[in-house]
Design an enzyme around this catalytic site. Structure first.
Site: not given
Ligand code: EPU
Length: 419
Positions: A23-24, A93, A117, A122-126, A305, A398
């Protein structure tokens, strides 16, 4: 009308389950195809709602999409830049990958803040920091992110957290930028390598995916190709956990055993027997398990996960197990539901402290995808046909395609009822 998942527990899972595409990966590869000028074909897609929603999003943008039997053909020739403030972007997401893909292709993207979810903020600042480093202007307009750039210029970007989403989004935005982009402290998850493999087949020049430094040399044009998606390591891991949790014997087929090493080690530490083959893993459960500690970390550590389904299995460990999530500090919405099923668990900070406990059937609610996985594993563990009723099945769907078919074939008693 939504369905609820019903489970009469207590049957050991036995047999073979075949894992579908990840999925991811899928939700990143589909938008990545927008960077090509010609047709991209993706094989081995999972049959899940996020993939179907993404197909609709691409059509909204003018791409021609054909999706059947796990294969998606994306013809981006009619593609145009279009604001997407509402609608389908809110349903998942990973719609945030449209930011990087459209910025890379058109120099502009307007995308509503993603849904999906939300088990914690879940911030996207990075992601935004990366786009800005490439020379883009990012503005928050009434709940949408508007990103514009006249010409993207490669840059060196250090991620404060090794974020999967930010790493992929920066790869997408920079693949067609001028000059070289270097991502430091990049995430190393297998899905990142999968995206880099697709982009490279489309003509991008990317080195180092899967390590903490990724180098992207921008190219002027990208073209179509055919790509097969890696197997879903979280789905595979969930079946491995369920096999151990029901003292069953399951061959999990179509996996990359290397992706499963952290989980394999933990199952063995508890006392389960795990056998690795070239593209399959067999888990033979045992009547008794040791208590263990688990730390969820970024890859190659134990996947966050999988911590929720692992919580259910840990209720079988003789003694007290401690599970700590270092990726998400409060991803424990499954715990109150497991408590209703008799689990003796307490949350302290970012840890769950889990005592050996006997589970009973109950009415519970899945509040997100992996919380749902925790509940269906727990439901399978309930002895003597005790019935668990799980609402919120739309979350589970999902990420787990063919779930009821797969579990039934493994001997479980599961069925869907209208809510
Ligand atoms: N984070 C920040 N700022 C950012 C981005 C992330 O502080 O700009 C923090 C998050 O809050 C978290 C950590 O960094 O504490 C890791 O987050 P990451 O960005 O790696 O997560 P993501 O890309 O949003 C993906 C998977 C998630 C999985 C995480 C961690 C997808 C679509 N989603 O999310 O999968 O939990 O990586 O491995 O690839 C799931 O499949 O159920 C799921 C939630």
């Amino acid at each position: 009308m939504t369905d609820k998942l019903m489970i009469a527990g207590g049957r050991p899972l036995r047999g073979t389950v075949t894992i579908s595409g990840a999925k991811n990966s899928a939700v990143a590869l589909i938008p990545a195809a927008l960077l090509a000028e010609t047709t991209v074909v993706l094989d081995n897609l999972p049959d899940i709602s996020d993939v179907a929603i993404y197909a609709e999003l691409l059509e909204e943008l003018g791409a021609r999409v054909h999706y059947a039997d796990g294969q998606m053909t994306i013809d981006p020739s009619g593609l145009r830049s279009k604001p997407l403030p509402n609608g389908n972007v809110k349903k998942l997401r990973a719609s945030y990958y449209l930011m990087g893909a459209l910025l890379g292709r058109f120099g502009e993207a307007l995308i509503g803040m993603p849904g999906g979810c939300n088990f914690e903020p879940r911030p996207i600042d990075q992601h935004i920091k990366g786009f800005e480093a490439l020379g883009a202007t990012v503005e928050n307009e009434h709940g949408s992110i508007h990103i514009t750039s006249k010409s993207l210029q490669g840059a060196k970007i250090y991620l404060d957290v090794a974020s999967v989403g930010a790493t992929i989004n920066i790869m997408l935005a920079s693949a067609r930028a001028s000059g070289v982009t270097i991502i430091e402290n990049a995430a190393k998850e297998p899905e990142i390598i999968d995206v880099a493999t697709l982009l490279s087949s489309m003509g991008a020049k990317i080195k180092g995916a899967g390590t903490e430094t990724i180098r992207i040399q921008g190219v002027k044009e990208m073209h179509g190709c055919r790509h097969s998606i890696i197997p879903d390591r979280i789905q595979a891991g969930t079946y491995m956990i369920a096999a151990a949790a029901t003292s069953g014997d399951v061959l999990v087929d179509n996996v990359i055993p290397k992706h499963m090493e952290a989980l394999t080690a933990k199952l063995q530490e508890m006392g389960a027997h795990v056998y690795e083959m070239d593209e399959a893993i067999r888990v033979v459960g045992q009547p008794e398990y040791a208590h263990i500690d688990v730390k969820a970390l970024v890859y190659p550590g134990f996947a966050t996960d999988l911590q929720s389904p692992m919580t259910s299995l840990l209720t079988r460990g003789n003694g007290v197990s401690i599970l700590t999530d270092y990726v998400y500090s409060s991803r424990f919405k499954h715990v109150p539901e497991l408590q209703r099923m008799g689990a003796n668990i307490r949350v302290e900070g970012r840890s769950a402290i889990i005592q050996k406990s006997a589970l009973n059937g109950a009415k519970v609610r899945a509040t997100d995808l992996r919380a749902g996985a925790s509940l269906f594993v727990a439901g399978l563990m309930v002895p003597n046909g005790g019935v668990t009723e799980i609402t919120g099945y739309e979350y589970i769907r999902r990420g787990y395609d063919l779930l009821t078919d797969n579990l039934s074939r493994l001997g479980a008693e599961v069925w869907l009822e209208r809510e």
